[in-house]
Design an enzyme around this catalytic site. Structure first.
Site, mmCIF file in Angstrom:
data_model
loop_
_atom_site.group_PDB
_atom_site.id
_atom_site.type_symbol
_atom_site.label_atom_id
_atom_site.label_comp_id
_atom_site.label_asym_id
_atom_site.label_seq_id
_atom_site.Cartn_x
_atom_site.Cartn_y
_atom_site.Cartn_z
ATOM 1 N N LYS A 1 6.495 8.333 7.374
ATOM 2 C CA LYS A 1 7.011 9.662 7.705
ATOM 3 C C LYS A 1 5.907 10.709 7.572
ATOM 4 O O LYS A 1 5.723 11.545 8.457
ATOM 5 C CB LYS A 1 8.170 10.012 6.761
ATOM 6 C CG LYS A 1 8.587 11.462 6.799
ATOM 7 C CD LYS A 1 9.769 11.723 5.896
ATOM 8 C CE LYS A 1 9.426 12.018 4.454
ATOM 9 N NZ LYS A 1 8.846 13.363 4.221
ATOM 10 N N ASN A 2 5.181 10.662 6.456
ATOM 11 C CA ASN A 2 4.196 11.712 6.189
ATOM 12 C C ASN A 2 2.937 11.593 7.048
ATOM 13 O O ASN A 2 2.076 12.471 6.998
ATOM 14 C CB ASN A 2 3.820 11.735 4.702
ATOM 15 C CG ASN A 2 4.941 12.330 3.859
ATOM 16 O OD1 ASN A 2 5.942 12.798 4.387
ATOM 17 N ND2 ASN A 2 4.761 12.301 2.545
ATOM 18 N N CYS B 1 11.872 24.990 -2.900
ATOM 19 C CA CYS B 1 12.626 23.783 -2.594
ATOM 20 C C CYS B 1 12.994 23.116 -3.903
ATOM 21 O O CYS B 1 12.588 23.570 -4.972
ATOM 22 C CB CYS B 1 11.852 22.847 -1.675
ATOM 23 S SG CYS B 1 10.605 21.897 -2.501
ATOM 24 N N ARG C 1 6.309 25.367 -4.463
ATOM 25 C CA ARG C 1 5.545 24.866 -3.316
ATOM 26 C C ARG C 1 5.035 25.955 -2.381
ATOM 27 O O ARG C 1 5.452 26.052 -1.228
ATOM 28 C CB ARG C 1 6.379 23.855 -2.537
ATOM 29 C CG ARG C 1 6.674 22.629 -3.336
ATOM 30 C CD ARG C 1 7.466 21.616 -2.573
ATOM 31 N NE ARG C 1 6.648 20.776 -1.713
ATOM 32 C CZ ARG C 1 7.126 19.756 -1.030
ATOM 33 N NH1 ARG C 1 8.396 19.460 -1.091
ATOM 34 N NH2 ARG C 1 6.330 19.023 -0.274
ATOM 35 N N ASP D 1 5.301 10.881 -5.068
ATOM 36 C CA ASP D 1 6.435 10.388 -4.283
ATOM 37 C C ASP D 1 6.944 9.019 -4.749
ATOM 38 O O ASP D 1 7.923 8.511 -4.217
ATOM 39 C CB ASP D 1 6.066 10.320 -2.789
ATOM 40 C CG ASP D 1 6.046 11.701 -2.143
ATOM 41 O OD1 ASP D 1 6.456 12.675 -2.803
ATOM 42 O OD2 ASP D 1 5.624 11.800 -0.968
ATOM 43 N N ARG E 1 16.448 11.242 5.432
ATOM 44 C CA ARG E 1 15.226 11.965 5.798
ATOM 45 C C ARG E 1 14.007 11.051 5.734
ATOM 46 O O ARG E 1 13.015 11.303 6.400
ATOM 47 C CB ARG E 1 14.989 13.141 4.838
ATOM 48 C CG ARG E 1 16.008 14.228 4.947
ATOM 49 C CD ARG E 1 15.603 15.398 4.095
ATOM 50 N NE ARG E 1 14.284 15.884 4.504
ATOM 51 C CZ ARG E 1 13.618 16.864 3.912
ATOM 52 N NH1 ARG E 1 14.147 17.476 2.891
ATOM 53 N NH2 ARG E 1 12.454 17.239 4.344
#
Ligand code: UD1
Length: 427
Positions: A22-23, A125, A130, A314, A406
């Site tokens: 995803k990233n 968030c 952030r 993560d 997500r």
């Protein structure tokens, strides 16, 4: 809202194909804005965040085509073609940026190619404040005029951005990506120091080079970019998702399972594989990926999150889930985000013994967890609850599944193919 229901206790056995990262996919999609040419990206994971980024591209004027759903269990993901020949809107609106912070990745490319961009400020968030001040400071050093008003960043430059010497105060992943994309079309040379070295940053850099960019130092913390006037389209395959792989490795480990993760190189797992090994879990290369198997019982280990090649933030929540049933104590310290322990009270509801003291959590392993109704407020916290539930006694119901959607493609399908008792309950 959908829920996931898991009856724990089954050891995972089988094969899981790891999706594209995803990233890596998100910045690569934003890179399409840098050229009139066609950018074709393969191994794209079909995730809510990818759909959000696709919607953002379309509203800028990008024409976009995604191929049909690939065969189940295929490791090839989808192929996405993007063409930014006719960009007619330079605004990334609040309603999209709010749902996905990575939307800010359009700022560098739009400014570099069109001399203007208007991007909503992302706001706070769940995992912390952030800020994006380092993105903005670097763009100013490159000659951009930045104004903040009405909750938006208004960025302009007359002519082209100028090359600059930029040293990031903190290692920032999307910051490095944003400025890298700005620098490839700037006039002259840009040096990025203290750049993020995450494999996803390198994947973007490799794609930019195929588009004609001149970037030296890929994979290191110093990137030197000689700007050019125009980039061209290309084809690029997105790298595998090391966080998805690490998450399934944790799931296999906590259940005492033995699985093969296909499509992932052991080297990209780096420190995660080392920490798993200390905890009694072997991650070894196979012809097509890696094998994950637990030697005996799990052992408590200490972990501190760091920018790559350190232990990824993560993977922090997933590692914590694993440590809840390890022998002895472990200390997990979060250094990247200030509020990334939201999984702690939920894991505690399942019987985990965890004490948090500012940025560190002390986990004392228990014999077993028990199922409960739980929820989480971000993607990785949610998957840590899935991992805990797979080993817990009885049934766990996880709410707010949209967080998982997500970042995890076909999560229930991949886990149930390895014997997990897991199902989605549609609301
Ligand atoms: C990216 C990843 C996210 C991961 C994170 C850290 C994507 C789409 N997201 O997020 O999954 O958790 O890297 O590996 O790739 N900071 C500032 N000012 C800035 C930018 C960052 O102070 O201008 C701080 C942040 O608050 C944070 C740290 O730097 O404490 C790292 O953040 P950063 O690497 O920028 O995270 P993201 O790129 O948003």
């Amino acid at each position: 809202m959908d829920k996931i229901r898991i009856r724990g206790g089954k050891a995972l056995k089988g094969i899981i194909s790891i999706s594209g990262a995803k990233n890596a996919a998100l910045p690569l999609m934003a890179a399409s804005l840098l050229t009139e040419g066609k950018l074709t990206l393969s191994n794209i994971p079909y995730l809510a965040d990818v759909v959000t980024m696709a919607n953002l591209m379309v509203q800028h004027g990008v024409t976009l085509h995604m191929d049909e759903k690939p065969a189940s269990h295929s490791s090839n993901g989808r192929t996405l073609t993007l063409n930014a020949r006719n960009i007619n809107n330079f605004t990334a609106p609040y309603n999209l940026v709010r749902t996905m912070r990575a939307s800010v990745l359009v700022l560098g490319p739009l400014l570099a190619r069109f001399g203007q961009a208007k991007v909503s400020l992302p706001g706070g968030c769940a995992i912390g404040t952030r800020p994006i001040d380092l993105h903005l400071k670097a763009l100013e050093q490159m000659g951009a005029l930045i104004e903040l008003s009405d909750g938006y960043i208004h960025a302009y430059v007359k002519g082209r951005l100028r090359g600059a010497e930029i040293t990031f105060d903190t290692v920032t992943v999307t910051g490095t990506e944003n400025i890298l994309m700005a620098a490839v079309l700037a006039e002259g040379e840009t040096t990025l120091r203290n750049a993020a070295r995450e494999p996803e940053v390198s994947d973007l850099a490799h794609c930019l080079v195929k588009m004609g960019a001149d970037i030296q130092g890929i994979g290191s913390d110093t990137l030197v970019v000689r700007g050019i006037e125009q980039l061209k389209g290309t084809e690029h395959r997105v790298i595998a998702d090391r966080i998805e792989a690490g998450s399934y490795a944790a799931a296999a480990a906590i259940t005492g399972g033995d699985i093969e993760l296909r499509g992932i190189d052991v080297h990209i797992l780096g420190t995660v594989a080392e920490k798993f090994s200390e905890a009694g879990v072997d991650i070894t290369p196979t012809a097509e990926g890696v094998r994950v198997n637990r030697r005996n019982g799990l052992l408590g280990v200490d972990v501190m999150t760091q920018p790559f090649p350190g232990f990824p933030t993560d993977m922090q929540a997933q590692m914590m889930a694993l440590m809840t049933v390890a022998k002895g104590a472990s200390m997990i310290t979060e250094t990247i985000f200030e509020n990334r322990f939201m999984h702690v009270p939920e894991l505690s509801r399942m019987g985990a013994r965890i004490n948090v003291h500012s940025a560190s959590a002390m986990i004392r392993g228990v014999k077993s967890l028990t199922g409960a109704e739980v929820m989480a407020t971000d993607l990785r916290a949610s998957v840590s609850l899935v991992i805990a539930a797979l080993a817990a006694k009885n049934i766990t119901v996880i709410n707010r599944v949209y967080h998982l959607d997500r970042g995890y493609e076909r999560l229930e399908e991949k886990l149930s193919a390895c014997g997990a008792d897991i199902e989605r309950i549609h609301a």
